[in-house]
Write an enzyme that holds these catalytic residues in place. Sequence first.
Site, mmCIF file in Angstrom:
data_model
loop_
_atom_site.group_PDB
_atom_site.id
_atom_site.type_symbol
_atom_site.label_atom_id
_atom_site.label_comp_id
_atom_site.label_asym_id
_atom_site.label_seq_id
_atom_site.Cartn_x
_atom_site.Cartn_y
_atom_site.Cartn_z
ATOM 1 C CG HIS A 107 9.048 -28.987 1.132
ATOM 2 N ND1 HIS A 107 9.588 -30.232 0.847
ATOM 3 C CD2 HIS A 107 9.595 -28.498 2.153
ATOM 4 C CE1 HIS A 107 10.676 -30.452 1.678
ATOM 5 N NE2 HIS A 107 10.538 -29.453 2.525
ATOM 6 C CE LYS A 126 -11.297 1.660 3.325
ATOM 7 N NZ LYS A 126 -10.950 2.414 4.533
ATOM 8 C CD GLU A 143 -3.401 -0.387 2.065
ATOM 9 O OE1 GLU A 143 -4.294 -0.986 2.158
ATOM 10 O OE2 GLU A 143 -3.232 0.448 3.120
HETATM 11 O O1 PA5 Z 1 -3.303 1.367 5.689
HETATM 12 C C1 PA5 Z 1 -4.673 1.715 5.407
HETATM 13 O O2 PA5 Z 1 -4.962 2.705 5.842
HETATM 14 C C2 PA5 Z 1 -5.744 0.712 5.091
HETATM 15 O O3 PA5 Z 1 -5.113 -0.472 5.120
HETATM 16 C C3 PA5 Z 1 -6.738 0.834 6.486
HETATM 17 O O4 PA5 Z 1 -5.757 0.518 7.816
HETATM 18 C C4 PA5 Z 1 -8.000 -0.025 6.322
HETATM 19 O O5 PA5 Z 1 -8.441 0.224 5.039
HETATM 20 C C5 PA5 Z 1 -8.811 0.241 7.688
HETATM 21 O O6 PA5 Z 1 -9.186 1.356 7.817
HETATM 22 P P1 PA5 Z 1 -9.818 1.850 8.896
HETATM 23 O O7 PA5 Z 1 -8.778 1.710 10.288
HETATM 24 O O8 PA5 Z 1 -9.895 3.439 8.647
HETATM 25 O O9 PA5 Z 1 -10.993 1.115 9.230
#
Ligand code: PA5
Length: 467
Positions: free
Chosen positions: A322, A436, A293
């Site tokens: 393996h 989202k 990310e």
């Molecule tokens: O790294 C990030 O920002 C995302 O992966 C969030 O952690 C994930 O989408 C969950 O978001 P939230 O904590 O707002 O529910």
Amino acid sequence: MDRLKMDYNHMMMEFVGKAGISTTDLDALAFQAERAVRAMEEKRQAGQMDWRDLPYQSEEILKDILQYVSEVKDQVEAFVVLGIGGSALGPIAVQQAINHPFYNELPREKRGGYPRFYVADNVDPERLSALFDVIDVTKCLFNCISKSGSTSETMSQFMIIKEMLEERLPKEEVKNHIVCTTDAEKGNLVKIAKEEGYRMFVVPAGVGGRFSELTPVGLLPAAMCGIDIRALLAGAAEMDRRSKEPNWRKNLAFLYGALHYLAMRQGKNISVMMPYADSLKYIADWYAQLWAESLGKRYDNEGHEVFVGQTPVKALGVTDQHSQVQLYTEGPFDKVVVLLGVEEYKTTLTIPKLYQDIPSLGFLGGVTQNQLIQTEQMATEYALLKSGRPNLTITLPRVNEFMLGQLLYFFEVATAFTGELLQINAFDQPGVEEGKNATYAMFGRPGYEEKKRELEMRPAKKDCYIL
Ligand code: PA5
């Protein structure tokens, strides 16, 4: 003092040949790397990297968490995290690393009196329903973790559980079974928590999801499993101290980033994380999100299309020897393999001296499984070397809270530094937001009408391509 060690011999051309990195490559990176070092420092000073100060967070926050844990831990059978992505992967990784591998199956006294631990991170109806087969919701504490306070997956779980609690418990008791971890002001969850009187812990505004493990997002679940959160933070502080080394060639987190950056420039767009310890298996999951990310970006800071990033691949030593190592040694030259090793395992297991008359089994007699796993790690390292595949080894003297704090913080700094080298924003996730928003639009959520129209314009699928 125990310290994390990084051995990058086998990233270098002199060991792995033309797929490796030369000292000339490193020398030529000096200007960019020094600029990245300055950017890291300037951003920290300007308050744009609040996660870097988490090792030193206030005693008040820690006491609050520990006090709360001591008040509630005996009252519940299980502690259940409702969260996803950065709000779940860290809690899972730390709990799996530190606690007994079959923690939930142990009798309570062998868990130090702490409740069982579950994480409901997906919205697969079968899995959440199955969880209700093994927990009694009226005897659980649910920790709803969402920084944004609006993530559909987490909030859907929360709504299901809240209704179950309301159906089964007197109204005034429901709030004793819910604790929220979210932003202090923004989002639905904080509003709900305040209106409905839930206990709340705060995710600092300047810390993004995947950098939030050392906030109450990770600290509360860890403390609820008897994990020493002060030692975790002390480990992170130790790595912060090491990460302040201004010479990037001597700074292990910066060098990790620089080596991966150079590998990416050679087209090695896959980052394999291969822990040689089951306890670290979920560190690979946590790393996968952090690396993917943060670095998988379409645009650079100037707005040019760059389409950068390395695809993280999770592997487990020796299990995946393996299954995947065949590909790593003979497939395309598109990977950097990171072996994550442990010097001292929590236990020693000796293989009995049986079948001494069968040479292909007898050699194992008297050897420990510890020696076997470590030897197999060295053997994989050798196989990668022999086939000219760049790899590096990170070693923890042992897996405990202090070392885990070092490891998590190391990867966070390395990721941010790689982002600086790539000149991208490592702290946003527009690609995640797109998915989202498309979900919201498909459900007709108010405010997403334009997105819905955009979706309706997508090309219709053709039957001829569906069998
Ligand atoms: O790294 C990030 O920002 C995302 O992966 C969030 O952690 C994930 O989408 C969950 O978001 P939230 O904590 O707002 O529910």
